[in-house]
Design an enzyme around this catalytic site. Structure first.
Site, mmCIF file in Angstrom:
data_model
loop_
_atom_site.group_PDB
_atom_site.id
_atom_site.type_symbol
_atom_site.label_atom_id
_atom_site.label_comp_id
_atom_site.label_asym_id
_atom_site.label_seq_id
_atom_site.Cartn_x
_atom_site.Cartn_y
_atom_site.Cartn_z
ATOM 1 N N ASP A 453 0.855 -1.170 0.000
ATOM 2 C CA ASP A 453 0.000 0.000 0.000
ATOM 3 C C ASP A 453 0.904 1.237 0.000
ATOM 4 O OD1 ASP A 453 -2.316 1.620 0.315
ATOM 5 O OD2 ASP A 453 -1.934 1.712 2.465
ATOM 6 N N LYS A 454 0.329 2.408 -0.293
ATOM 7 C CA LYS A 454 1.134 3.626 -0.287
ATOM 8 C C LYS A 454 0.922 4.445 0.981
ATOM 9 C CE LYS A 454 -0.118 7.504 -1.965
ATOM 10 N NZ LYS A 454 0.197 8.424 -0.856
ATOM 11 N N THR A 455 -0.291 4.921 1.152
ATOM 12 C CA THR A 455 -0.565 5.860 2.237
ATOM 13 C C THR A 455 -0.394 5.190 3.591
ATOM 14 O OG1 THR A 455 -2.175 6.952 0.808
ATOM 15 C CG2 THR A 455 -2.236 7.488 3.148
ATOM 16 N N PHE A 604 -11.792 18.004 -8.628
ATOM 17 C CA PHE A 604 -10.725 17.363 -9.406
ATOM 18 C C PHE A 604 -11.250 16.056 -9.995
ATOM 19 C CE2 PHE A 604 -7.172 14.542 -9.989
ATOM 20 C CZ PHE A 604 -6.141 15.345 -10.419
ATOM 21 N N ARG A 661 6.057 16.966 -5.278
ATOM 22 C CA ARG A 661 4.770 16.927 -5.959
ATOM 23 C C ARG A 661 4.436 18.362 -6.383
ATOM 24 N NH1 ARG A 661 1.595 12.534 -3.612
ATOM 25 N NH2 ARG A 661 -0.278 13.830 -3.573
ATOM 26 N N THR A 741 -2.530 1.153 -4.599
ATOM 27 C CA THR A 741 -3.028 2.249 -3.770
ATOM 28 C C THR A 741 -4.400 2.710 -4.233
ATOM 29 O OG1 THR A 741 -2.577 4.516 -3.048
ATOM 30 C CG2 THR A 741 -1.789 3.903 -5.225
ATOM 31 N N ASP A 743 -5.104 5.812 -4.079
ATOM 32 C CA ASP A 743 -4.896 7.197 -4.488
ATOM 33 C C ASP A 743 -4.973 7.350 -6.001
ATOM 34 O OD1 ASP A 743 -4.688 8.194 -2.005
ATOM 35 O OD2 ASP A 743 -2.509 8.211 -1.936
ATOM 36 N N LYS A 851 -7.186 -5.141 -4.934
ATOM 37 C CA LYS A 851 -5.830 -5.407 -4.425
ATOM 38 C C LYS A 851 -5.630 -6.904 -4.246
ATOM 39 C CE LYS A 851 -5.103 -1.034 -1.947
ATOM 40 N NZ LYS A 851 -4.661 -0.410 -0.678
#
Length: 1170
Positions: A453-455, A604, A661, A741, A743, A851
């Site tokens: 995972d990322k976060t 967004f 970023r 992720t 995200d 996932k």
């Protein structure tokens, strides 16, 4: 964006920006986008969701669930929908015994010992006591069952607590308490602040007059930032307790997509569309909102979070699974030995059939009590059958049940040292390594794929504003100071000092221009830039107390940590967001508090890659502020008004090179006619039932054009300590690291650069599609590209050029929408072919079950070991699907930890866990299994050779007590001690040379070839023991008990000396266990032979007094071990493995020799493949 709010001075969009991040310049990377261009007009992204949302078609009655608001009886009249009770437990009272036994008997050895125990119950075959034969297997099964029962009891207890939580349900016009498990679809539920949602519900009203509710989705997507959900204006105005509400919600059937929701609602004859911004899912927590009321649309096992929760699987280690195959081989081999004995016994009985009545030691006739009958003789045929079955019972220790007990003890010891390892201790959270599953320790040494995972796993989920470029001027680098951290910006509100909760580094020159340079074009650009940062977001300012009673802190809460960082940065420069409602915001600008009306907002989405807000300013002008990814922003600029585009692009490139970023900020003013045109278009789009997302996206695109570029920001996504180095070490160990992720794609790519997973020279294959056909075409194109790159890379290598030019390295970036059409279809094979050829795979916007699907994609098509690591509830399915699951005990709750096999505090701990403990555990366990097979087989072969010389009658020279004690005292303890403590290489060497981890991936410590080589060696050693003692004593008057003592002692010395030859690190415990076992054997043999009532009384003391006894013992041990010793030396000298090279270099080699060893290991392991 939601159509529930009218556009005007008091209106705001009902959705928000999750995050926006940069895409690197096309000059710095090779990016190949396989996007469904033809489907953009009907994309599922947009205002309703990002990748999962409304389609243009209307929901058919056959495909819909009809929910009658506040009428659960009518709702459940036609179809009885699932109740709200949940169950995560594995067993029930009725299913525990059969299911648990079924799972345990996956161990082939258990089936073998069950058959042995059943055979021993027959009177004709009762070699051992009937009860005694059942005890070992019963004990092992009972211990495992108790452990499984306790674990499931904890699950039942957790389910009971969850199901019995009280919820407020509208009954007869009043909200009454009701158990969560009794909630039904169609009922209206009231949730209060800091309460967890008991089911999936559509929001009808909230305590906020504008209908907004703030929720925490940490249990769904692992993100700790607040998100917003909205009630429709048509339901918001109703008093649900006084006004009887009724209506119909037509929604999609239960599905696993946590990012999408498609529905229509009819209230008071008016029909409106619902999207993801109108539904709150089970497991979310209501925050910063006093209460929210909603109608249950999905309950219990049909909620999205439960549909994404796969059951806890029963995991068995790869070594144990492989061991089952060897046990089957051994069973067949044992059957062959028994067959040989039976055939030989048949021939012997036939040959001596006339002598059986009176033959000594066999006598068939029974003359007792004056009778002349056969004594336990059942005929020639049955005697052969009984001989075969008795052989199986006598030789049963060929497959040692003690091996499983030894394995459990070794795993407990290994777990203890992993838990106590200070290199796995996280000081920040004061948490040690947790070993929650003791049966897969050795799998840590064979991992080939890591799914992360990322976060919260790779990152700390903390963003920090670092720098900016405004009007072509770069405000970064050496100019930055700690002024902001030392003092910070503050304002006075109601006699209290108000300051941001988090301070940010500021640029002194930028501060000076803001304060002193007013009126210049440069200062106007700076003013608009920071105004955009403060206003163009969905951040909610929350005032919290501080240690100083006169000082209050503003905590900025929002969906995206990027937004939080930008708003904190704006506050540090004097643009402090103080208040936000759905209709206006209040910003303190350098001490001047100003109110801005929020006239509209476009969220967004992945197609536009930007967001915008329309503000009514105090000077009565209307401005559009836009921020987004550079690739999308530069396409909507008015080139005639932008004089700093070139400088800004150069600065963006520099920021990206620093791993930051980036977001580009722009603006333009709206005149009255333009605003009216936008307002009309927006109202039409937001009330559309079909194709609302596409229409809103078109409205946003029309207003987000002809922009003036203000500048760009650089934000650092704070990685956890040591993540880039950890990933580099894992890749050097030939472990493939994939990031999965929830995200957005831009965020995933950005973090890929930050953690060095992606490189600027890497070719990126991006797959973003909205249909199955376009996914197939993209995969075909990607496969063609990969084959072409592979051939080009091969040609470059043949030409002698370095592979560092990047031609051979590729990264696959794919989103969750594409995976919807790929997973569980025939396209899976194509995805596997593409992904397995790529160096890096990033999956973004994936749901929890997707996932798990990615992990299953690898597990089903390769024999490689997989490991999944995550920190949130959204990672549970992935953790459970992988061969090894690791939970990060961080800030995202305990769900991942509770579902994991191991838990730790930081991602970087993977390196010592896998490369050190994993390597040690695999090497020790592999050797211990082989050694247990070996030591028992030597003993059985000695019994077998003896049977060939005693009329095949299964009499034994070895005392029964010695047979029992052989696996308990004589030889068991040393292998357990060595299995826990032995180390083939030091920690420093294993960490310095990650390539050494490849030994486990290549199954060097335990494989079929090694097993059969060990069995051949066992055959020789047993012959050396038996015949070296038999031949010298042939023809003498030595009794059989004396020979049995000689063989027993020789076998024990032999197997312990064999173990001593293979010990890498001698400790006092290793010395004590090995030599102590030999001494204990001598003592036991002497004690047994000193008991008058036992067979062989004083035999040892008679035979031990002769020199021949000692000579035979020494000769048999030397003869048994000499071939192994010679072969071992030859292999280590002429064909050394990586481990042997490293051991010699570690122990004897100079630095120069060690470097040459490293070169050789590099060539063997070939880390570039990872």
């Amino acid at each position: 964006m939601d159509g529930s709010n009218s556009v005007g001075p008091n209106a705001v969009n009902s959705s928000s920006l999750r995050s926006g991040s940069s895409i690197r310049s096309s000059n710095s990377i090779r990016e190949v986008n396989f996007v469904d261009l033809g489907s953009r007009a009907r994309s599922r992204g947009g205002a309703d969701s990002d990748g999962f949302g409304m389609s243009q078609r209307e929901i058919n009655d056959d495909d819909a669930r009809l929910v009658y608001i506040n009428d659960p009886i009518r709702t459940n009249e036609k179809f009885e929908f699932a109740g709200n009770s949940i169950r995560t437990a594995k067993y029930s009272v009725l299913t525990f015994l059969p299911r648990n036994l079924f799972e345990q008997f996956h161990r082939v050895a258990y089936i073998y010992f069950l058959v042995i125990a059943i055979l021993n119950q027959l009177p004709q075959l009762a070699v051992f006591g009937r009860t005694a034969s059942l005890l070992p297997l019963t004990f092992v099964l009972l211990v495992s069952a108790v452990k499984d029962a306790y674990e499931d009891y904890r699950r039942h207890r957790s389910d009971k607590i969850e199901n019995n939580k009280l919820a407020s349900v509208l009954v007869n016009g009043q909200f009454q308490h009701k158990k969560s498990k009794d909630i039904r679809v169609g009922e209206i539920i009231k949730v209060f602040a800091n309460e967890t949602l008991p089911c999936d519900m559509v929001v009808l009203s909230t305590s906020d007059p504008t209908g907004v509710a703030y929720i925490l989705t940490i249990n769904l997507d692992g993100e700790s930032n607040l998100k917003t959900r909205y009630a429709k204006q048509e339901t918001l105005a109703k008093n649900l307790e006084n006004d009887k509400i009724s209506g119909l919600i037509k929604c999609e059937k239960p599905n696993r997509n946590i990012y999408g929701f498609q529905a229509n609602m009819e209230i008071d004859g008016k029909r409106m569309s619902l999207g993801p911004s109108n539904i709150v899912l089970r497991g979310c927590m209501l925050k910063n909102t006093a209460w929210a009321v909603g109608v249950a649309v999905y309950a219990g096992r049909e909620t999205k979070v439960m549909l994404n929760s796969s059951g806890a699987p029963s995991k068995r280690s790869r070594l144990e699974t492989h061991m089952n195959k060897e046990i089957i081989f051994l069973s067949i081999f044992l059957g062959s030995l028994c067959t040989i004995i039976s055939i030989c016994a048949a021939v012997w009985l036939r040959r001596h059939r006339d002598e059986l009545d009176f033959m000594p030691f066999y006598r068939r006739k029974d003359f007792s009590d004056g009778k002349n009958d056969n004594y336990k003789y059942y005929g020639w045929g049955m005697e052969i059958v009984f001989t075969f079955l008795m052989c199986i019972i006598v030789y049963q220790i060929m497959i040692p049940i003690s091996l499983y007990i030894s394995m459990e003890l070794v795993r407990i010891g290994q777990a203890y040292f992993m838990i106590r390892d200070n290199q796995l201790y996280d000081e920040s959270s004061n948490s040690r390594f947790q070993c929650r599953a003791l049966n897969i320790n050795e799998d840590l040494g064979q991992i080939k794929y890591v799914f992360s995972d990322k976060t919260g796993t790779l990152t700390e989920n903390k963003m920090e504003f670092q720098c900016a470029t405004i009007a072509g001027v770069d405000y970064s680098g050496s100019k930055a100071s700690l002024q902001g951290e030392q003092s910070g910006y503050s304002v006075l509100v109601d006699g209290k000092v108000l300051k941001p909760k988090m301070n940010v580094k500021v640029d002194p020159e930028l501060l000076r221009l803001l304060k002193n340079g007013k009126g210049t074009s440069e200062s106007n650009s700076i003013h608009n830039f920071f105004l955009a940062l403060a206003a163009c977001n969905t951040i909610v300012p929350i005032v919290v107390a501080s240690a100083d009673a006169d000082v209050k802190l503003i905590d900025y809460q929002g969906e995206s940590p990027d937004e939080q960082a930008l708003v904190y940065a704006a506050a540090a420069y004097g643009y402090m967001l103080i208040e936000r409602t759905s209709g206006h915001i209040v910003i303190d600008i350098q001490g001047d508090r100003q109110r801005f009306n929020v006239l509209g907002m476009h969220e967004f989405d992945s197609d536009r890659k930007r967001m915008s807000v329309i503000l009514g300013c105090p000077d009565r002008t209307m401005k559009v502020f836009v921020k987004g990814a550079d690739t999308s922003m530069f396409n909507v600029l008015d080139r005639s008004l932008n004089l700093h585009t070139t400088e800004t692009k150069a600065h963006l490139h520099a920021f990206s090179s620093m791993g930051l970023r980036t977001l580009v900020v722009g603006m333009r003013e709206l005149n009255a006619s333009e605003f009216e045109q936008w307002q009309s278009s927006y109202e039409t789009a937001s009330t559309a039932v079909m194709g609302r997302a596409a229409l809103l996206r078109k409205v946003a695109t029309n207003v987000e054009n002809n922009l003036i570029i203000l500048g760009a920001s650089g934000i650092e996504d704070k990685l956890q300590l040591g993540v880039p180095e950890a990933i580099e070490s894992l890749r050097t160990a030939d472990i493939k690291v994939w990031v999965l992720t929830g995200d957005k794609q831009e965020t995933a790519i950005s973090i890929g650069y930050s953690c060095k997973l992606l490189t600027r020279r890497m070719t990126q294959i991006v797959i973003n599609n909205r249909s199955k056909e376009s996914c197939k075409k993209s995969l075909d194109d990607a496969l063609t590209l990969l084959k072409k790159l592979s051939s080009v890379s091969g040609a470059a290598e043949n030409a002698g050029r370095s592979s560092e030019d990047g031609l051979g390295t590729t990264g696959l970036i794919i989103d969750g929408t594409s995976l919807v059409y790929i997973l569980d279809t025939e396209l899976e094979d194509q995805l596997f072919q593409v992904a397995s050829r790529c160096t890096v795979v990033l999956c973004c916007r994936v749901a929890p079950l997707q996932k798990a699907g990615i992990v299953a994609l690898i597990k089903k098509r390769t024999s490689d070991m997989t490991l999944a690591i995550g920190d949130g509830a959204n990672d549970v399915s992935m953790i459970q699907m992988a061969d090894v699951g690791i939970g990060i005990s961080g800030q995202e709750g305990r769900q991942a930890v509770m579902a994991s096999d191991f838990a730790m505090g930081q991602f970087r701990f993977l390196v010592p866990l896998l490369l050190v403990h994993g390597h040690w555990n695999y090497q020790r366990m592999g050797y211990m299994i082989l050694y247990n097979f070996y030591r028992n087989a030597v003993f059985v072969f000695v019994l077998f050779w003896y049977g060939l010389f005693t009329g095949f009658t299964l009499t034994t020279a070895i005392n029964e007590w010695s047979s029992v004690l052989y696996s308990i005292i004589y030889s068991s303890l040393p292998t357990i001690i060595v299995g826990i403590l032995d180390k083939d290489l030091s920690r420093m060497t294993l960490l310095k040379h990650p390539q050494l981890y490849g030994a486990g991936q290549r199954n060097e410590s335990y494989n079929t070839k090694l097993f059969w080589v060990t069995m051949i060696d066992t055959l020789w050693q047993s012959m050396a023991i038996f015949f070296t003692a038999l031949i010298p004593y042939w023809g003498t008057d030595v009794d059989i008990a004396s020979m049995g003592d000689l063989w027993t002692l020789a076998v024990v010395i032999l197997v312990n000396a064999h173990l001593a030859m293979d010990v890498y690190r001698w400790t006092w415990l290793a010395h004590a266990s090995i030599w102590g076992s030999i001494i204990a054997t001598w003592i036991c043999v002497m004690v047994i032979d000193a008991v008058p009532i036992l067979v062989g009384y004083w035999a040892f003391f008679h035979v031990a007094g002769t020199g021949l006894f000692w000579l035979c013992m020494l000769g048999s041990v030397v003869a048994g071990l000499l071939p192994r010793f010679v072969v071992k030396i030859l292999i280590e000298y002429y064909r050394p493995s990586d481990i042997q090279i490293a051991r010699e270099a570690e122990k004897f080699g100079t630095l120069r020799e060690f470097e040459s060893a490293e070169v050789e290991m590099n060539s063997v392991s070939d880390p570039a493949r990872g």
